[in-house]
Scaffold this motif. Structure first.
Motif, PDB file in Angstrom:
ATOM      1  N   ALA A   1       0.831  -1.202   0.000  1.00  0.00           N
ATOM      2  CA  ALA A   1       0.000   0.000   0.000  1.00  0.00           C
ATOM      3  C   ALA A   1       0.866   1.253   0.000  1.00  0.00           C
ATOM      4  O   ALA A   1       0.594   2.214  -0.733  1.00  0.00           O
ATOM      5  N   ALA A   2       1.921   1.247   0.803  1.00  0.00           N
ATOM      6  CA  ALA A   2       2.818   2.410   0.845  1.00  0.00           C
ATOM      7  C   ALA A   2       3.508   2.601  -0.505  1.00  0.00           C
ATOM      8  O   ALA A   2       3.627   3.741  -0.988  1.00  0.00           O
ATOM      9  N   LEU A   3       3.947   1.513  -1.135  1.00  0.00           N
ATOM     10  CA  LEU A   3       4.585   1.618  -2.451  1.00  0.00           C
ATOM     11  C   LEU A   3       3.626   2.150  -3.504  1.00  0.00           C
ATOM     12  O   LEU A   3       4.006   2.990  -4.340  1.00  0.00           O
ATOM     13  N   LEU A   4       2.391   1.683  -3.482  1.00  0.00           N
ATOM     14  CA  LEU A   4       1.407   2.187  -4.435  1.00  0.00           C
ATOM     15  C   LEU A   4       1.178   3.680  -4.261  1.00  0.00           C
ATOM     16  O   LEU A   4       1.095   4.429  -5.248  1.00  0.00           O
ATOM     17  N   MET A   5       1.087   4.125  -3.010  1.00  0.00           N
ATOM     18  CA  MET A   5       0.861   5.548  -2.770  1.00  0.00           C
ATOM     19  C   MET A   5       2.070   6.391  -3.173  1.00  0.00           C
ATOM     20  O   MET A   5       1.918   7.481  -3.731  1.00  0.00           O
ATOM     21  N   VAL A   6       3.277   5.888  -2.930  1.00  0.00           N
ATOM     22  CA  VAL A   6       4.488   6.634  -3.308  1.00  0.00           C
ATOM     23  C   VAL A   6       4.621   6.692  -4.831  1.00  0.00           C
ATOM     24  O   VAL A   6       4.903   7.764  -5.393  1.00  0.00           O
ATOM     25  N   ILE A   7       4.409   5.570  -5.517  1.00  0.00           N
ATOM     26  CA  ILE A   7       4.490   5.549  -6.977  1.00  0.00           C
ATOM     27  C   ILE A   7       3.434   6.470  -7.584  1.00  0.00           C
ATOM     28  O   ILE A   7       3.702   7.210  -8.533  1.00  0.00           O
ATOM     29  N   GLY A   8       2.239   6.438  -7.033  1.00  0.00           N
ATOM     30  CA  GLY A   8       1.178   7.316  -7.525  1.00  0.00           C
ATOM     31  C   GLY A   8       1.495   8.783  -7.325  1.00  0.00           C
ATOM     32  O   GLY A   8       1.249   9.616  -8.203  1.00  0.00           O
ATOM     33  N   THR A   9       2.073   9.117  -6.168  1.00  0.00           N
ATOM     34  CA  THR A   9       2.435  10.504  -5.905  1.00  0.00           C
ATOM     35  C   THR A   9       3.536  10.971  -6.852  1.00  0.00           C
ATOM     36  O   THR A   9       3.483  12.093  -7.376  1.00  0.00           O
ATOM     37  N   ILE A  10       4.518  10.119  -7.098  1.00  0.00           N
ATOM     38  CA  ILE A  10       5.585  10.467  -8.045  1.00  0.00           C
ATOM     39  C   ILE A  10       5.004  10.679  -9.442  1.00  0.00           C
ATOM     40  O   ILE A  10       5.385  11.621 -10.145  1.00  0.00           O
TER      41      ILE A  10
END
Length: 130
Positions: A14-23
Motif C-alpha cells: 500500500a505504501a509503495l502504491l501511494m508513493v508511486i502514484g504521488t511520483i
C-alpha cells in the motif's frame, strides 16, 4: 506468524502504491500518466484500509443463530474498513471515468496531452485577452 507477514506485506505494498502514484502525479507530464498515478494512490489507500481491518484467525462478520455473542465479537473481523473500501471503489471508478472523459475533450480541443503545453496554451490565451 504468517498472518503478521501477510499484513506487513499488504502495508508495504500500500505504501509503495501511494508513493508511486504521488511520483506519477507530481513528476510526469502526460495527463494519462497523472490519472493512472491518481488511481494508484486510491488503490493504495484502499489496500491500507483493508489491511488495517484484517484480524489474524478472524471469522467473517456474519452472525449465525448457533453462535455465542461473546465468541463472535472476539473473533469477527472489522467490517467498517471493508464497507469504506467498497464505497471508495465505486467513487474512484466514477471519478476515473470523469477524468478520462475530460482528457478526451482536452485532447480533441488542444491536440496534446502534455500538461505543460496545455497550461502554456491557457496562459497565452489569458495574455491575448488583455
Amino acid at each position: 506468524m504468517v498472518a503478521i507477514t501477510v499484513q506487513l506485506g499488504a502495508l508495504v505494498t500500500a505504501a509503495l502504491l501511494m508513493v508511486i502514484g504521488t511520483i506519477a502525479v507530481v513528476y510526469f507530464d502526460n495527463i494519462i500518466k497523472k490519472i493512472i498515478g491518481a488511481a494508484f494512490i486510491g488503490d493504495g489507500v484502499n489496500l491500507l484500509l483493508v489491511s488495517l481491518g484484517y484480524r489474524a484467525n478472524g471469522i467473517s462478520y456474519i452472525f449465525l443463530q448457533d453462535m455465542e455473542v461473546n465468541s463472535f465479537l472476539g473473533q469477527a473481523a472489522y467490517p467498517l474498513p471493508f464497507a469504506l473500501v467498497l464505497t471508495s471503489i465505486v467513487i474512484g471508478a466514477s471519478t476515473l471515468a470523469v477524468m478520462l472523459a475530460l482528457t478526451i475533450v482536452l485532447y480533441k480541443r488542444h491536440g496534446t496531452l502534455s500538461a505543460t503545453t496545455l497550461l502554456g496554451d491557457e496562459r497565452m490565451g489569458e495574455d491575448n485577452d488583455e
